[in-house]
Design an enzyme around this catalytic site. Structure first.
Site, PDB file in Angstrom:
ATOM      1  N   CYS A  45     -24.241 -15.626  -5.611  1.00 43.95           N
ATOM      2  CA  CYS A  45     -24.298 -14.978  -4.296  1.00 43.95           C
ATOM      3  C   CYS A  45     -24.270 -13.454  -4.431  1.00 43.95           C
ATOM      4  O   CYS A  45     -23.465 -12.894  -5.172  1.00 43.95           O
ATOM      5  CB  CYS A  45     -23.136 -15.443  -3.428  1.00 43.95           C
ATOM      6  SG  CYS A  45     -23.099 -14.703  -1.787  1.00 43.95           S
ATOM      7  N   ASP A  54       0.826  -1.216   0.000  1.00 45.46           N
ATOM      8  CA  ASP A  54       0.000   0.000   0.000  1.00 45.46           C
ATOM      9  C   ASP A  54       0.856   1.261   0.000  1.00 45.46           C
ATOM     10  O   ASP A  54       0.469   2.278   0.582  1.00 45.46           O
ATOM     11  CB  ASP A  54      -0.907   0.049   1.242  1.00 45.46           C
ATOM     12  CG  ASP A  54      -2.121  -0.857   1.090  1.00 45.46           C
ATOM     13  OD1 ASP A  54      -2.341  -1.362  -0.012  1.00 45.46           O
ATOM     14  OD2 ASP A  54      -2.823  -1.057   2.088  1.00 45.46           O
ATOM     15  N   CYS A  69     -22.980  -9.663  -0.236  1.00 45.40           N
ATOM     16  CA  CYS A  69     -22.209  -8.447   0.032  1.00 45.40           C
ATOM     17  C   CYS A  69     -22.935  -7.206  -0.488  1.00 45.40           C
ATOM     18  O   CYS A  69     -22.899  -6.144   0.151  1.00 45.40           O
ATOM     19  CB  CYS A  69     -20.809  -8.550  -0.568  1.00 45.40           C
ATOM     20  SG  CYS A  69     -20.746  -8.879  -2.341  1.00 45.40           S
ATOM     21  N   CYS A 119     -24.433  -4.163   2.479  1.00 48.25           N
ATOM     22  CA  CYS A 119     -23.739  -2.879   2.561  1.00 48.25           C
ATOM     23  C   CYS A 119     -24.655  -1.792   3.122  1.00 48.25           C
ATOM     24  O   CYS A 119     -25.696  -1.488   2.526  1.00 48.25           O
ATOM     25  CB  CYS A 119     -23.215  -2.458   1.189  1.00 48.25           C
ATOM     26  SG  CYS A 119     -22.321  -0.884   1.235  1.00 48.25           S
TER      27      CYS A 119
END
Length: 284
Positions: free
Chosen positions: A125, A68, A128, A132
């Protein structure tokens, strides 16, 4: 140039499940990755050590390590290397380890065989997308970062848009909801790294207690933590929103009023919003 992609599990074995914590509005929820020591330096050192070991067994090589630390497409590189597939929530998923892990890379000029991408196993699926809180996952594999609670509580430097504040609940640093419901995370393993263990009780913190931290206390208690990067003002901003979403108890209102004259206009704005969520009842 070749890229060696690596992952490191970070999920700590905490005393309370996140789902339970989200149902306790007097407590704050900190993303699991930020509960312990900042992973950047730790993982970078591990990758540096790995690169030196590769040199010993191969030949001198040019290399650079990333965690990162530059605009590197880490998830895309990891996917091409076969570490997993990018799920509908846009995180990388590994079939044996779920998604609770950090990614890092070694860029090198050493000639290496290429990895093979793995098949996507998200199937039909949509858990998610459905979970949210701010509907930031606007379509499968497409995230609107401007709506994401992780962005709003960590990257955003100014005011949090009012439309998202009630939806944040008691999430004060990041959000893990999309990972919590992912079926593949049933295979996730708890981290073996002691440095990722929760510090200063941040796995089950009381919002009022965190809101009382002075700037000096904030700096001391977030030393070596990823949380420190947002600074004390944004920390107070986030907690003020959570207190606005908490039950209207006298202690909550007193805590908010104690910051109503804060030096930061941003903090004052969010404190006032929170107080507005707890209007004082007319005794008559």
């Amino acid at each position: 140039i070749r890229v060696i992609s690596a992952r490191m599990d970070y999920l700590p074995e905490t005393s309370l499940e996140v789902e339970e914590l989200l149902e306790q509005p007097a407590k704050g929820v900190v993303s699991r990755y930020a509960l312990g020591r900042d992973y950047h330096k730790m993982m970078r050192k591990r990758l540096q050590t790995l690169a030196r070991k590769i040199e010993k067994h191969a030949s001198p090589m040019g290399y650079r390590v990333f965690v990162d630390s530059a605009p590197v497409l880490e998830k895309a590189l990891a996917e091409k290397a076969g570490l997993g597939w990018i799920g509908k929530h846009t995180n990388l998923i590994n079939r044996q380890a779920g998604s609770w892990f950090f990614l890092g890379e070694i860029f090198t000029d050493l000639p290496l065989p290429t990895g093979k991408p793995v098949e996507n196993h998200c199937g039909d699926c949509t858990k998610c997308l459905e979970i949210c809180p701010t509907q930031a996952i606007v379509a499968p594999y497409k995230l609107d970062a401007r709506r994401c609670i992780s962005y709003l509580t960590i990257e955003l430097k100014g005011s949090i848009p009012e439309e998202f504040r009630p939806l944040m609940g008691n999430r004060i640093y990041g959000c893990d909801d999309c990972q919590l419901v992912c079926p593949w995370n049933r295979f996730a393993q708890f981290t073996a790294e002691a440095d990722f263990a929760p510090r200063h009780g941040l796995d089950t913190p009381e919002l009022i207690e965190l809101f009382r931290w002075t700037e000096q206390q904030f700096m001391e208690r977030t030393e070596g933590s990823a949380i420190r990067r947002i600074g004390h003002h944004r920390w107070l901003r986030n907690i003020a929103v959570a207190l606005g979403n908490a039950p209207a108890e006298p202690a909550v209102i007193d805590a908010l009023q104690s910051r109503s004259q804060h030096d930061s206009a941003m903090v004052r704005e969010h404190v006032q919003w929170a107080l507005d969520q707890h209007p004082v009842k007319d005794p008559g």
